[in-house]
Design an enzyme around this catalytic site. Sequence first.
Site, mmCIF file in Angstrom:
data_model
loop_
_atom_site.group_PDB
_atom_site.id
_atom_site.type_symbol
_atom_site.label_atom_id
_atom_site.label_comp_id
_atom_site.label_asym_id
_atom_site.label_seq_id
_atom_site.Cartn_x
_atom_site.Cartn_y
_atom_site.Cartn_z
ATOM 1 N N HIS A 4 0.839 -1.203 0.000
ATOM 2 C CA HIS A 4 0.000 0.000 0.000
ATOM 3 C C HIS A 4 0.877 1.258 0.000
ATOM 4 C CE1 HIS A 4 -3.692 2.345 1.118
ATOM 5 N NE2 HIS A 4 -2.773 3.136 1.621
ATOM 6 N N GLU A 5 1.830 1.323 0.939
ATOM 7 C CA GLU A 5 2.679 2.520 1.030
ATOM 8 C C GLU A 5 3.571 2.652 -0.203
ATOM 9 O OE1 GLU A 5 1.821 4.623 3.100
ATOM 10 O OE2 GLU A 5 0.579 3.291 4.322
ATOM 11 N N HIS A 52 1.853 4.543 -2.873
ATOM 12 C CA HIS A 52 2.058 5.985 -2.695
ATOM 13 C C HIS A 52 3.469 6.375 -3.140
ATOM 14 C CE1 HIS A 52 -1.668 6.843 -0.597
ATOM 15 N NE2 HIS A 52 -1.421 5.971 0.358
ATOM 16 N N GLU A 83 -4.523 7.928 -3.033
ATOM 17 C CA GLU A 83 -5.063 6.686 -2.479
ATOM 18 C C GLU A 83 -5.353 5.686 -3.610
ATOM 19 O OE1 GLU A 83 -5.536 4.881 1.130
ATOM 20 O OE2 GLU A 83 -4.827 6.902 0.702
#
Lengths: 510, 510
Positions: free
Chosen positions: B274-275, B278, B304
């Site tokens: 997830h990170e 980003h 997001e």
Amino acid sequence: MSEPASNCRRAYDDALSLMRTVSDLTSAAALLGWDQETYMPPLAAQARAEQIATLNALAHSMMTDERAVRLAEYFERELHSSAEELTILETRIARVFARDVRRALKVPEEFVRRKSQVVVLAQEAWKEARARASFAKFYNDLRALVELSLHEAELRGYQGHPYNALVDLYEPGMTVETLDPLFDRLEQETLRILDYVKGLSPASNAAVPRVSSTGQEQLLAARTIVEAIGFNFSAGRVDISAHPFCTSLATSDVRLTTRTADDNPISCLLGLIHEAGHGLYEQGIDPTLERTFARDGASMGIHESQSLFWENIIARSEEFWEFALPIIERFIPQFPTMTPTMMFYALNRVEPSLIRIEADEVTYNLHIIIRYRIEKELMAGTLNVAEIPERWNVLVRELLGLDVPDDANGCLQDIHWSLGAFGYFPSYTLGKLYAAMFRSALLKAMPDTFDHVRRGEFAAICQWLKENIHHWGRTLCPLELVEQVTGRSLAEKDFLEYVWEKVMRVYPSS
Amino acid sequence: MSEPASNCRRAYDDALSLMRTVSDLTSAAALLGWDQETYMPPLAAQARAEQIATLNALAHSMMTDERAVRLAEYFERELHSSAEELTILETRIARVFARDVRRALKVPEEFVRRKSQVVVLAQEAWKEARARASFAKFYNDLRALVELSLHEAELRGYQGHPYNALVDLYEPGMTVETLDPLFDRLEQETLRILDYVKGLSPASNAAVPRVSSTGQEQLLAARTIVEAIGFNFSAGRVDISAHPFCTSLATSDVRLTTRTADDNPISCLLGLIHEAGHGLYEQGIDPTLERTFARDGASMGIHESQSLFWENIIARSEEFWEFALPIIERFIPQFPTMTPTMMFYALNRVEPSLIRIEADEVTYNLHIIIRYRIEKELMAGTLNVAEIPERWNVLVRELLGLDVPDDANGCLQDIHWSLGAFGYFPSYTLGKLYAAMFRSALLKAMPDTFDHVRRGEFAAICQWLKENIHHWGRTLCPLELVEQVTGRSLAEKDFLEYVWEKVMRVYPSS
């Protein structure tokens, strides 16, 4: 220009607010610098250089703007007459403020930026020159840096020797006029010690053990020992970097680094103890000085006195190893059996060598004197940059009795010139002299100091250092501080007595 | 007031110089924040809060000073007529500059400082309130924060609903008028999915394996996988923190964090993916945007969409586990034998639950809709702060069909309100919708996308994301970007098709 404030208190509060902003910028720049040496991704170097330059330029511009100048002028004019409105510490902080503003005003922002740019390129040139042992590859950059320093000396102004303008940056109030006779006497006596040692064998052949150990083992042992000494890990930390250093963002945020070498846990330990000496200084500064220009060491020499106090005076004593060896054996079980006496002998050999940072306590000062003489001659214009290697080698032959095989082992060994830090080297030797004077004062106040060390009880020693040295921060000049702590003026006597005593024990005259 | 520059180019260069300074300050503040969550000594918290506040206040004051305002006015007036002197990207950067200056001018520095202070205290109150499941302990702070947000909405101004002023902070151009019908349709269809699932058994009982493993094992496996996906560790790094996040100091310095749990390596992995989503966004921004206000994501929702694209669309696909399982088994040999199909089933169950951050892809949006409705009602003045718990529990009963046992599992679960971040939640659901739309566009351009995933070849996918989304930074608004990439307006259709397809497979209708 209107009066900045109707009374001293308001001027002080105004200066405090400005110092807080500048100080927060400086702390942020310190974190950017720390991160660069510890965790920064490799490709971020250029962006990082710009970030640091921006913060430093902003701080410089705030320290030299109209408001700062008005406040500095006010303090210079009024501090004696209306100082009763401020506490003694506040009066001193206001003086530091005025002095720093004056100092910043001497150098235009344009010069600061230009020097930063030259330094960035010079460091790359120096690294390559050292790797190839080729002075020629560093020559152009070094010439530019010497010229910048000459220019800086003119900008800053000086009395007597132009070198004084540069030395004063690191050691406020120190001059060639003080250093010349001091370093001459130190040189003569050091040569006498070397002469004494030459004909004798050491009392023991014990050597510092080389032992295969992981970085983790070395770090844990070293960390446990500096924590026992008194470094507060709730207000600080330790990380790994190529070159050990200490940086401080606040008295509650003091960061040490060390390096680990595959087979040399003692080197890792002594490196960390050295940095923890700096760190204890930073943690011990009076909280009132937080976010002011006075939250820093009195000078580079006084700072160095604290690191050397712990690294040399404490950690090279026999008593220290009664405390430290069991800890090392706990974390590094493969460490060979050594007695505290053997460690003392191993760590106190005297032998001339080519590399400054590997030198023993006695010959180290000769390395500094060589650099001091060359820097002074460069600033006086009696030595050209092209003549440095020859001059270096002649001085090494004269003072250390050694032949320099190449410039990597000679005039290219130190990073300082590539940073444009002419005038810094004397602080190292001054640090040794200060440390020995502080040692005498401590022993007078606490004659059983080394019984404490033997038992691993460092609280009373730390307390003495904190009360007498650390908590003052920059509110006292180095020479004021030394006089206040020792009741005497700066001199080489205590240092020489201290090393003679060690030398006589390590090299008994049969 | 005099003309700032005789032409657009000079104004742009002047704005660029200002953006560079502000951007370096913001990057330094980002490092201070990153360090606070990773390496900062515990006692440094207060000094750190002051350092960050000073840097943010300086940035705000530079963005609202006379020079910035003059430049913003100039761009607003002249950008259309004299834009030919600038490149298209420069024109867009100038627009972002003018917009950010206007936005900063809406809020006086006094308000920024006051909000920071309230937030610091509110976070402590919220932590205690959540720990004790006591809404009363958070009530006063929450009331103050709601009032501040109402005040902020008035300061910033809005058309239609006051909540629009807040949503616009995170999702430029987004309004209640767009969100209301969108969220209504999404709610209805989500309830239809839940209704469908209710009567059925999943095709497989496979569960995400819980397996004892060290933090080091989990981190190495996760790091290896995100590196293979394309995160550049020469221009970034990963560290451990209590709450995973991504922060960026430059496109060459992007930092991820993750957390490790004793028995849940898949949770650590999905968190890091997830990170890294980003992080890939930040690393992919056009280098021309470096040190400008446009070096950032188009909006929180678009940001997001990138993290959710990797975490959900890629990493919850069956193909992904053909690539990932062997790596996990290499670093965590005790990981039980699983097939990619079993992982797919395990990771795509649908089940209403109380805690948002543990929710599945389908029910997650209901959690957002609950918060969206409450925030809107608070801003419209139709709901009092004291009524929040009851309203929350009613909505959870209505949408998720669950009873809330206490406020810790209800309205106290999220950190956002304690940060004063009203208006942020819709970005999560928008991110899901954007991600699904981008998925459709990608599959159209590259129908064999999941064959690449299966083979662990992510370069073409990353390249597509970079060219179409990442490199634009903030030079396009979120809705412009979506239209440019997909040729369509924002809608829930792609997301619903995507989840229906998964749901039908995981819950076959016999």
